[in-house]
Each structure stands twice: as C-alpha cells, then as structure tokens.
Scaffold this active site. Sequence first.
Site, PDB file in Angstrom:
ATOM      1  N   ASN A  13       0.891  -1.384  -0.063  1.00 28.62           N
ATOM      2  CA  ASN A  13      -0.112   0.190   0.149  1.00 28.62           C
ATOM      3  C   ASN A  13       1.520   0.781   0.209  1.00 28.62           C
ATOM      4  O   ASN A  13       1.294   1.594   0.714  1.00 28.62           O
ATOM      5  CB  ASN A  13      -0.858   0.105   0.947  1.00 28.62           C
ATOM      6  CG  ASN A  13      -1.924   1.393   1.155  1.00 28.62           C
ATOM      7  OD1 ASN A  13      -1.941   1.505  -0.107  1.00 28.62           O
ATOM      8  ND2 ASN A  13      -2.472   1.262   2.522  1.00 28.62           N
ATOM      9  N   LYS A  15       0.373   4.693   0.298  1.00 29.17           N
ATOM     10  CA  LYS A  15      -0.461   5.599   0.102  1.00 29.17           C
ATOM     11  C   LYS A  15      -0.032   6.705  -0.588  1.00 29.17           C
ATOM     12  O   LYS A  15      -0.551   6.525  -1.765  1.00 29.17           O
ATOM     13  CB  LYS A  15      -0.057   5.354   1.719  1.00 29.17           C
ATOM     14  CG  LYS A  15      -0.137   4.392   2.411  1.00 29.17           C
ATOM     15  CD  LYS A  15      -0.168   4.513   4.334  1.00 29.17           C
ATOM     16  CE  LYS A  15      -0.280   3.181   4.348  1.00 29.17           C
ATOM     17  NZ  LYS A  15      -0.153   2.926   6.011  1.00 29.17           N
ATOM     18  N   HIS A  97      -9.389   0.311   4.084  1.00 32.97           N
ATOM     19  CA  HIS A  97      -8.572   0.874   5.222  1.00 32.97           C
ATOM     20  C   HIS A  97      -8.376   2.046   6.926  1.00 32.97           C
ATOM     21  O   HIS A  97      -9.624   2.971   6.445  1.00 32.97           O
ATOM     22  CB  HIS A  97      -7.785   1.201   4.356  1.00 32.97           C
ATOM     23  CG  HIS A  97      -5.652   1.950   5.094  1.00 32.97           C
ATOM     24  ND1 HIS A  97      -5.213   2.636   6.066  1.00 32.97           N
ATOM     25  CD2 HIS A  97      -5.082   0.544   4.880  1.00 32.97           C
ATOM     26  CE1 HIS A  97      -3.821   2.089   6.492  1.00 32.97           C
ATOM     27  NE2 HIS A  97      -3.556   0.659   5.456  1.00 32.97           N
ATOM     28  N   GLU A  99      -6.607   4.383   7.575  1.00 39.67           N
ATOM     29  CA  GLU A  99      -6.977   5.842   7.926  1.00 39.67           C
ATOM     30  C   GLU A  99      -7.753   6.327   6.978  1.00 39.67           C
ATOM     31  O   GLU A  99      -8.775   7.371   7.271  1.00 39.67           O
ATOM     32  CB  GLU A  99      -6.149   5.774   6.722  1.00 39.67           C
ATOM     33  CG  GLU A  99      -4.310   5.803   6.963  1.00 39.67           C
ATOM     34  CD  GLU A  99      -3.160   5.423   6.450  1.00 39.67           C
ATOM     35  OE1 GLU A  99      -3.228   5.398   5.483  1.00 39.67           O
ATOM     36  OE2 GLU A  99      -2.273   4.948   7.045  1.00 39.67           O
ATOM     37  N   GLU A 167      -5.501  -5.603  10.736  1.00 39.97           N
ATOM     38  CA  GLU A 167      -4.047  -4.044  10.804  1.00 39.97           C
ATOM     39  C   GLU A 167      -4.398  -3.815  12.268  1.00 39.97           C
ATOM     40  O   GLU A 167      -5.490  -2.579  11.705  1.00 39.97           O
ATOM     41  CB  GLU A 167      -4.623  -2.832   9.496  1.00 39.97           C
ATOM     42  CG  GLU A 167      -3.996  -3.337   8.447  1.00 39.97           C
ATOM     43  CD  GLU A 167      -3.886  -2.689   7.254  1.00 39.97           C
ATOM     44  OE1 GLU A 167      -2.426  -2.510   7.103  1.00 39.97           O
ATOM     45  OE2 GLU A 167      -4.767  -1.304   6.533  1.00 39.97           O
ATOM     46  N   GLY A 173       2.035   1.872  10.541  1.00 45.84           N
ATOM     47  CA  GLY A 173       3.070   3.746  10.736  1.00 45.84           C
ATOM     48  C   GLY A 173       3.593   3.825  12.076  1.00 45.84           C
ATOM     49  O   GLY A 173       4.044   5.062  12.490  1.00 45.84           O
ATOM     50  N   SER A 213       3.541  -1.854  10.116  1.00 49.42           N
ATOM     51  CA  SER A 213       4.580  -2.101  10.067  1.00 49.42           C
ATOM     52  C   SER A 213       5.934  -2.790   9.851  1.00 49.42           C
ATOM     53  O   SER A 213       6.113  -4.043  10.781  1.00 49.42           O
ATOM     54  CB  SER A 213       5.178  -1.786  11.759  1.00 49.42           C
ATOM     55  OG  SER A 213       4.496   0.019  12.069  1.00 49.42           O
TER      56      SER A 213
END
Length: 250
Positions: A13, A15, A97, A99, A167, A173, A213
């Site tokens: 991904n 991003k 996701h 985010e 996730e 991150g 991560s």
Amino acid sequence: MQPQIRKFFVGGNWKMNGDKKSLGELIQTLNTAKLDANVEVVCGSPAIYLDFVRSKMDAKLGVAAQNCYKVAKGAFTGEISPAMIKDVGVNWVILGHSERRHVFGESDELIGQKTAHALENGLCVIACIGEKLDEREAGITEKVVFAQTKVIADNVKDWSKVVLAYEPVWAIGTGKTASPAQAQEVHDKLRAWVKTNVSEAVANSVRIIYGGSVTGSTCKELASQKDVDGFLVGGASLKAEFVEIINANV
C-alpha cells in the site's frame, strides 16, 4: 508454512507517496527481482498513477486502487468508480483501510456498500479491519473486528475475490508490530468467525493477511504463523526491502 490451499498474498500500500520517477524505479526493481512464484503480489497505487503503474508493471504483478466509491458514475467530485479502475486494466481495490475509517470518517456501512459495488463490477477486494489501541486495551478487539468483518461478509457473494487484511491500527506506521503470537491469535479467531458465520469451506480458503509495520526483519516470523496468509505492507513497500517481504517464505 501455509497449506497450499491458500496462496500467500503480499500487498503493497503505497498510500499518498511516490512520483513517476520514484515509482518507475520501484517498478523496475520489482519487475527484475527474483520473486517467490508461490506468492501473489498486488501493489496499491495512488489513483492518479494507476494507469502509469499498470502499463509499466510486469503482468504477473497485480495493481490495486486504494479506494473507490459505491456507484459507477455521477456527481461525486473527487471519487473514482470500479468501472474506471477496470478501464485502466486494474483488478484490485483496497477498501476500509484504517486511514479511510479514522482520518476520512468512513463508516462500516459505507465500506460494506463499496465492497458490494466493487465485487459486483468485477474488482477483487482487499478488505481491511482492525482495532485501535484504546479498543485493544479495553479488551474489545474481537468485538470490533468481528463487527467490521460482518459488514464486509454481508456484502460478499464470491469469497475467492476477497482478501481480509487484519491491521491493528496501533501498529500502522508506528513501528510497533503485533507480535507473531498476537497476530496469529486474532487471525485464528477471525477464521473461526468466518467458519461459524459464513462456511467452513470459506474459512479454509479465505486469505487473512496481516498489516502493521511489516518489515524485512519482522516478516519471516509472522509468515510462519499458520493463519497468517500474507501481508499488507505500508512504508516498506516503497523500498527494495519489499522484495524480502514477498520472499518471506523462501
């Protein structure tokens, strides 16, 4: 090692990162690297580069959009549809996701509607689920991820077109990775949920991948867990290290 019934899956991904120069170099690295042939690889590109990436990337590697909308066309400024994604030769989309959920406020309901529309229009879906740190600390990880999974499952007819990506939001991150045991525990419970609420056949065949991560140094031990069928990789997917992660089982 994973039973051969579930082909190991590694998604990248990217991003909101990269430009034509850097992504072109990354694609060249992936096109020429010796990759484990038993792994399905799909790279999630920013929407504006989907056509470019698909045209440059070797055909054996998949490409994904990072999001799409729930209808085919219309007055939805800034959105893209599965029909448009398919039109540039791309066959995958990442939906739900964290985010999208937590930065852009997408609800479970909207993610379910997007999933249904994407699948109806011939895209394969990487469907993301996962708990935040306060939810894990409150002991409600299962409640959260089962509720998210139910909304996705309610909108899926053909599970061969879906990869579930677990996730934990606290590990994305942040440099914190769920331990292999923590990842395996949630994946095992997710598979049991699918067995109970969908079917045993789907539970045995659906790929549940881990994101949060994932790096060259953490991937091998994570890959050895029996219910971890691959990864959704963020930052490391923009580096040559992504090749190491793809080859985690070699």
